[in-house]
Design an enzyme around this catalytic site. Structure first.
Site, PDB file in Angstrom:
ATOM      1  CB  SER B  47      -7.974   2.742  -4.819  1.00 10.18           C
ATOM      2  OG  SER B  47      -9.314   2.018  -3.959  1.00 10.18           O
ATOM      3  CD  GLU B  48      -6.708   0.511   0.416  1.00 11.55           C
ATOM      4  OE1 GLU B  48      -7.264   1.933  -0.366  1.00 11.55           O
ATOM      5  OE2 GLU B  48      -7.778   0.398   1.255  1.00 11.55           O
ATOM      6  CG  ASN B  49      -8.679  -1.797  -5.073  1.00 15.06           C
ATOM      7  OD1 ASN B  49      -8.748  -0.216  -4.814  1.00 15.06           O
ATOM      8  ND2 ASN B  49      -9.849  -1.514  -6.317  1.00 15.06           N
TER       9      ASN B  49
END
Lengths: 228, 218
Positions: B47-49
């Site tokens: 997940s890019e966060n």
């Protein structure tokens, strides 16, 4: 003795001035330094340039700064959300300037500033509206867009624990932009759940070395229960 | 014809994600793919966060709002998972480390151009997030979408009319009617649902679709 610990959020943000550029950590509400932002709002300064992934959620943090009319410009990747009504209203009324940046370019430009680079060439955005008017270079058969670093006068970030030298560890996905914003601002102010004695943070797991942090403020987590 | 529903589409995409793949599922429809990955297959969800080894949603009441996905929903971390900052997260994409990303789309061109971030309407507030980085960064970018708009227009097009997210970045499109491989020479039909034939597919898309007899029912 070097002690970067500051007593209270108000004292920590006391020199943030009108027209300052301020990076604010957080992805949505995770890692958002709400208490530092509340202290900034209480100072009454305005005409701020805010750098954050979003443009505020609900009524707190960046959303509150926008609601109070303190933000002249926002640099972010994803302003429009289901609960970004304060940004939406300000934007439609022409009261806030928006620089929209792809999220990875935002991170890379912040990191470039903190790393002393003059610019970066990024493949992201090539051929799109967000690269219009920007210099493009072909390198090894692939196209890249020239993007400049993003630096700031201040960074307000939220970490899990810190010590008096400014070493920080973060908690879960609240880390997000914190470590790179800490590098890219002239003055980085970290709110932490606890300030611990020097040496208590394992030197092998320090995420942000204290050289990137000027002030540390202990603020007990109010809304979020922190697991041990 | 046997049009696939969204869960069947997700199950179809899941079949093509192999063990050991590092995968990012975009917000919205692609998120459903996670529900159809077999438990015995070890796949690394990014997940890019800032997390790798993302697990399913926690039980109600167990949410930790410092452990969220890119859609800002509460998630869990699998044993062996880890956290990292945003610059590292996007280096995983741009640096060619992520194997597959699955994205939704407004339009995809037969040459793999993607439009999924902006309708271009003058009063729309633009928001791009990580879409542009994901689209051009992953080794393979899959799109998952209904083939037709509610008005019956094909979303697989000769040239995108919506603002682009990335050029020539989509390699495969999974739809409710067919699966397409895309590339410099155009679109090739890989599979169609039962009851659909290539002439009908060419008619409803208005596209000169390549087709080999080997194309199987979805």
């Amino acid at each position: 003795m070097i002690d970067k610990a500051i007593d209270g959020a108000a004292a920590a943000v006391a020199d943030i001035h009108d027209g300052a550029s301020v990076m604010i950590g957080g992805f949505g509400t995770a890692g958002m330094p709400d208490e530092l932002i509340d202290a900034l709002i209480a100072r009454g300064v305005g005409d701020l340039t805010i750098i954050n992934n979003n443009a505020g959620n609900g009524e707190h943090g960046v959303a509150a700064l926008i609601r109070e009319g303190r933000v002249h410009k926002i640099v972010c990747s994803f302003p429009r959300q289901s609960d970004s009504h304060h940004f939406d209203a300000a934007y439609r009324a022409g009261k806030i300037e928006l620089e929209l940046v792809p999220q990875g370019n935002l991170a890379a430009r912040i990191q470039a500033a903190g790393s002393g680079l003059g610019a970066i060439f990024t493949p992201t955005g090539y051929g799109t509206l967000l690269a219009e008017g920007k210099e493009v270079r072909e390198i090894d058969g692939k196209y890249y867009v020239l993007e400049y670093p993003i630096q700031a006068d201040f960074a307000l970030i939220k970490a899990h624990k810190g010590d008096r030298w400014g070493n920080l560890v973060f908690r879960k996905t609240a880390r997000n932009f914190g470590p790179i914003m800490a590098m890219a601002a002239k003055t980085t102010i970290a709110q932490v759940s606890a300030i611990v004695p020097l040496g208590e943070i394992d030197p092998e797991v320090v995420v942000t070395p204290g050289i990137f942090v000027q002030r540390v403020v202990a603020i007990a987590p109010a809304q979020i229960a922190v697991a041990a | 014809m046997n049009r696939l529903n969204r869960d069947q589409m997700a199950a179809r995409v899941a079949r093509d994600i192999p063990e050991g793949a590092y995968v990012n599922l975009g917000i919205g429809l692609p998120t459903k793919v996670a529900n159809y990955l077999p438990a015995e297959r070890e796949i690394f969800m990014q997940s890019e966060n800032g997390l790798l080894g993302m697990g399913p949603a926690p039980a109600p009441g167990e949410e930790d709002w410092e452990l969220i996905n890119a859609g800002k929903q509460a998630v869990t971390l699998l044993t062996g998972g880890c956290f990292f900052h945003h610059a590292d997260s996007f280096a995983m994409m741009r640096g060619g480390h992520l194997d597959i990303c699955v994205l939704g789309a407004f339009q995809v061109s037969v040459h793999g151009d993607l439009a999924n971030w902006h309708t271009g309407e003058p009063d729309a507030i633009p928001a791009v997030g990580g879409a542009m980085d994901l689209a051009i960064g992953a080794k393979q970018t899959f799109v998952m979408m209904e083939l037709l708009t509610k008005q019956g227009e094909s979303k697989l097009v000769e040239n995108c009319t919506y603002p682009l997210t990335g050029l020539g970045c989509v390699s495969r499109v999974y739809t409710d009617l067919a699966v397409f491989d895309l590339g410099p020479s155009g679109a090739r039909v890989v599979e169609m649902v039962e009851g659909l034939d290539i002439e009908e597919l060419r008619r409803i898309t208005g596209l000169d679709l390549a087709f080999t007899k080997a194309a199987e029912p979805v």
